[in-house]
Design a protein around this motif. Structure first.
Motif, PDB file in Angstrom:
ATOM      1  N   ILE A  69     -20.138 -32.205 -15.281  1.00  0.00           N
ATOM      2  CA  ILE A  69     -19.564 -32.427 -13.695  1.00  0.00           C
ATOM      3  C   ILE A  69     -18.582 -32.546 -13.207  1.00  0.00           C
ATOM      4  O   ILE A  69     -17.514 -33.081 -13.520  1.00  0.00           O
TER       5      ILE A  69
ATOM      6  N   ILE B  42     -29.103 -35.004  -9.712  1.00  0.00           N
ATOM      7  CA  ILE B  42     -27.851 -34.276 -10.532  1.00  0.00           C
ATOM      8  C   ILE B  42     -27.321 -34.385 -11.749  1.00  0.00           C
ATOM      9  O   ILE B  42     -27.182 -33.752 -12.949  1.00  0.00           O
TER      10      ILE B  42
ATOM     11  N   ARG C  84     -27.058 -32.541 -15.484  1.00  0.00           N
ATOM     12  CA  ARG C  84     -26.058 -31.849 -16.896  1.00  0.00           C
ATOM     13  C   ARG C  84     -27.191 -31.743 -17.210  1.00  0.00           C
ATOM     14  O   ARG C  84     -26.778 -31.457 -18.437  1.00  0.00           O
TER      15      ARG C  84
ATOM     16  N   ILE D 282     -21.789 -27.959 -13.576  1.00  0.00           N
ATOM     17  CA  ILE D 282     -21.828 -28.498 -11.947  1.00  0.00           C
ATOM     18  C   ILE D 282     -20.131 -28.516 -11.342  1.00  0.00           C
ATOM     19  O   ILE D 282     -19.787 -29.583 -11.814  1.00  0.00           O
TER      20      ILE D 282
END
Lengths: 437, 309
Positions: free
Chosen positions: B31, B174, B178, B184
């Motif tokens: 991320i 989220i 991942r 991301i």
């Protein structure tokens, strides 16, 4: 599936499924049909059955002037007014026509007594009879024989024959050409504005709802714009086609119900193709047949083909510009400054079309029918009068080139405009967008 | 392994430079926080990655390949300004947007049902978007963003407009994405979520990259050698007698003989020496280094930039 096609499908389906579209599509022809049917229907109802009319004529001028017809029977009476009135109330007579003695030179008066409301047709027929009689009397008192006047009235009938290159002669009727030209051009004008505005509103809606950024991360702005323009074009064509079919359908249902005579009485102009317009302006059977002869000789193939081309081509040309306008503003209120220059050529075309019909082969007519911004309207005015094929071909090619150009131009404005918020856009700004790489 | 390579990307608008030779690299399956004040160039950069606009110069590589139109299907983008067709039904709309990303209709429908079940929003399928609350619309928008199972996800301020419960649901999703292999990019002003979620961050300002690196490294890099100690049973007053190289920044006497103090060390001294020194004063209850948080680094960097200009 191709993305443009997906967009087209959505634009088309969401609009066609809207209640407002369905209502407009079915209500339009129905209203039109009602407009045609109701007066005739009412007339047939009120005129059913014989009506007795008592005539109390104190002037004694109108003896045997009122003639019986299929609706009214006139009987001359000599009773006093009050007893006659009570007879009307009892139903012995439907109507009492009372013509009192004129005092000195005061014009003749007539009074109709009815148990119910007097019908308009009776009133007008009585008025005509009285008018003719009084006029004749006046003429006689001045020493003129009314027969002389009658015989001096002349109908002039000018036949126009179009000479064709191949030696063929065909009858033409300017009124028919005018009507055809004006109606087709006005249809194109309305189609462009109605559906062009729809394109513009669609773009503004995508911008204000902010879906646009999601969209352009999936498809190219050009695909989105073209999908929208073609989708809405199909909506327009669908509506137009349904109108024609429904109107024709209702028309034939009506003809079956009331018989063909009733159809021929239909008010002028309600016929989609406008064939009746010319007919309405001329009375007399000979001329009507002649008009139908002319209508048969008109090259509808060329007219329908060019109508479709200018209909679609003109729409595409303007829709791209409307899309560009929609992309440049944040809300509909801001569209004004850009709408004006875009609408002027079209409005000019419609305004000038009245002038063009008087001189369909003039210089102005020629150039305006070549210029892509005005050709969809102006060329349709000219075509019924006969336009050389090369001119039509040239004008259509220029129209195609024109819409390729406006689409290219609009796409450049569009792709920048759709992502621009909160900025008051002016022409300088637009020019900058066009020059962006 | 880098998933996204941005090399010297420059983008100029009519009267300002939005991006000035920006180079970034986003590691795979991480991320990546893209930080910067308003107008820094974040949205310009995101739009370039999404191929909404093209850079004036510079190149972008996605998984080693030069960025090209076919990659659109591998990118999911949640713009900061959310938007859906208001008059369109939820399910129909989600299907449409999925198809535009190149997902087959039948597959899209299957996946949508899974997501709708997961978010417990199946009953919204036939409702128009305009009938839903803003938070509900955001959920739909999130589903639409991930429905084509993109390898790169770009979230611009994903938590704005969500209540705390939904923020947590979203964070979990989220992290799960991942886990499942997605990379991301996460653009935000919300620093607490950055520290919590991001593996790597980049800070850009005025179209320039200011710093880039893993959150851990950056925190180390910007450490100020400041320590917070908590002592009880303090015998002598602390402060006047600190050895060379140590500076007392603040002292808080709490209760009887209890002190909380922050002390900064000069770079050349060993922090452990402080510990030894403190032992003489009293009982050490806690001792920890005060690492700067991303928020502080962010503000400090932006301010020093502004000073320079």
């Amino acid at each position: 599936m191709n993305k443009t096609l997906l967009i087209l499908k959505r634009e088309y389906l969401t609009r066609v499924k809207k209640p407002s579209f369905i209502i407009m599509t079915f209500l339009g022809p129905l209203l039109m049909a009602l407009l045609m049917v109701v007066p005739i229907f009412l007339a047939t109802i009120s005129d059913s059955g014989l009506k007795k009319v008592a005539v109390l004529d104190e002037t004694e001028w109108f003896k045997s002037k009122f003639e019986n017809d299929e609706n009214y029977i006139y009987s001359y009476v000599n009773d006093d007014l009050d007893s006659l009135k009570s007879m009307v109330l009892k139903g012995d007579y439907n109507t009492l026509l009372y013509i009192p003695k004129p005092e000195l030179n005061i014009p003749v008066n007539a009074i109709l007594f009815n148990a119910k409301q007097a019908s308009i047709s009776l009133k007008s027929s009585i008025r005509n009879t009285i008018k003719t009689e009084v006029e004749n009397r006046k003429l006689l008192s001045s020493g003129i024989d009314p027969e002389v006047i009658k015989s001096s009235k002349t109908n002039i009938n000018i036949q126009t024959i179009k000479l064709e290159d191949d030696g063929k002669e065909s009858k033409s009727y300017t009124e028919v050409d005018v009507a055809l030209g004006l109606i087709t051009s006005i249809l194109i004008y309305f189609f462009i504005f109605m559906f062009g505005a729809l394109v513009m509103r669609g773009v503004i809606e995508e911008k204000t709802s902010r879906i646009i950024e999601v969209m352009v991360s999936s498809v190219k702005p050009f695909q989105l714009m073209m999908g929208k323009i073609t989708g809405i074009a199909l909506v327009g064509l669908t509506q137009f086609l349904l109108w024609v079919l429904l109107t024709l359908g209702l028309y034939s249902v009506f003809a079956l119900l009331f018989g063909p005579e009733a159809v021929s009485q239909l008010p002028a102009g309600t016929n989609m193709i406008g064939q009746n317009i010319g007919a309405a302006q001329i009375s007399g059977n000979a001329q009507v047949t002649e008009i139908f002869e002319v209508i048969n000789s008109i090259d509808f193939g060329v007219i329908i083909f060019s109508f479709l081309i200018y209909f679609i081509g003109g729409y595409l040309l303007y829709a791209a510009l409307f899309a560009a306008i929609g992309s440049a503003v944040d809300n509909e209120a801001d569209t004004q400054q850009f709408m004006l220059p875009v609408s002027i050529p079209l409005i000019l075309g419609i305004v000038l079309s009245n002038f063009i019909v008087n001189n369909p082969d003039g210089n102005i007519a020629f150039w305006l029918s070549m210029l892509p911004l005005t050709s969809p309207v102006i060329m349709m005015v000219r075509i019924p009068f006969g336009v050389p094929y090369w001119e039509i071909a040239l004008s259509m090619s220029l129209l195609v080139a024109g819409f390729v150009f406006t689409t290219w131009l609009a796409a450049k404005i569009y792709r920048t405009g759709i992502l621009m918020y909160g900025k008051k856009v002016n022409y300088k700004e637009l020019w900058k967008w066009i020059r962006y790489q | 392994m880098q998933f996204i390579q941005i090399q010297d990307v420059t983008k100029a608008y009519a009267n300002h430079l939005a991006l000035d030779k920006v180079s970034l690299s986003v590691p795979k399956q991480t991320i990546y926080g893209l930080l910067g004040p308003n107008g820094a160039g974040k949205t310009s950069l995101i739009r370039i990655i999404n191929q909404i606009t093209a850079p004036d110069s510079g190149e972008i590589f996605i998984d080693g390949e030069k960025l090209q139109p076919k990659h659109i299907a591998q990118i999911g983008y949640l713009p900061e300004e959310r938007g859906l067709y208001k008059k369109m039904k939820v399910g129909e709309q989600a299907l449409y947007l999925a198809q535009l990303k190149g997902v087959d209709k039948i597959i899209a429908e299957k996946r949508l049902k899974v997501w709708f079940e997961r978010f417990e929003i199946m009953s919204w399928w036939n409702r128009k978007v305009e009938e839903l609350s803003k938070g509900m619309q955001q959920k739909i928008q999130f589903v639409v963003t991930v429905i084509h199972e993109p390898r790169l996800l770009i979230f611009d301020e994903p938590f704005s407009g969500f209540d705390p419960i939904n923020v947590n649901i979203l964070k979990e999703e989220i992290l799960r994405l991942r886990q499942e292999g997605a990379t991301i990019i996460f653009s935000t002003h919300n620093m607490s979520s950055v520290e919590e979620l991001c593996d790597t961050i980049a800070l850009i300002n005025n179209g320039n990259k200011i710093l880039e690196g893993s959150v851990k490294e950056i925190k180390q890099q910007y450490r100020t050698n400041t320590y917070e100690v908590h002592l009880t049973s303090v015998a002598t007053a602390l402060g006047d007698s600190l050895p060379n190289g140590f500076h007392l920044l603040s002292k808080l006497v709490t209760g009887y003989n209890e002190v909380t103090a922050t002390i900064q060390c000069d770079p050349y001294v060993k922090a452990n020496d402080l510990l030894g020194f403190l032992m003489d004063f009293g009982q050490i209850v806690s001792y920890r280094e005060l690492l700067p948080n991303v928020h502080d680094i962010f503000i400090q960097q932006i301010e020093s930039q502004t000073d320079k200009n």
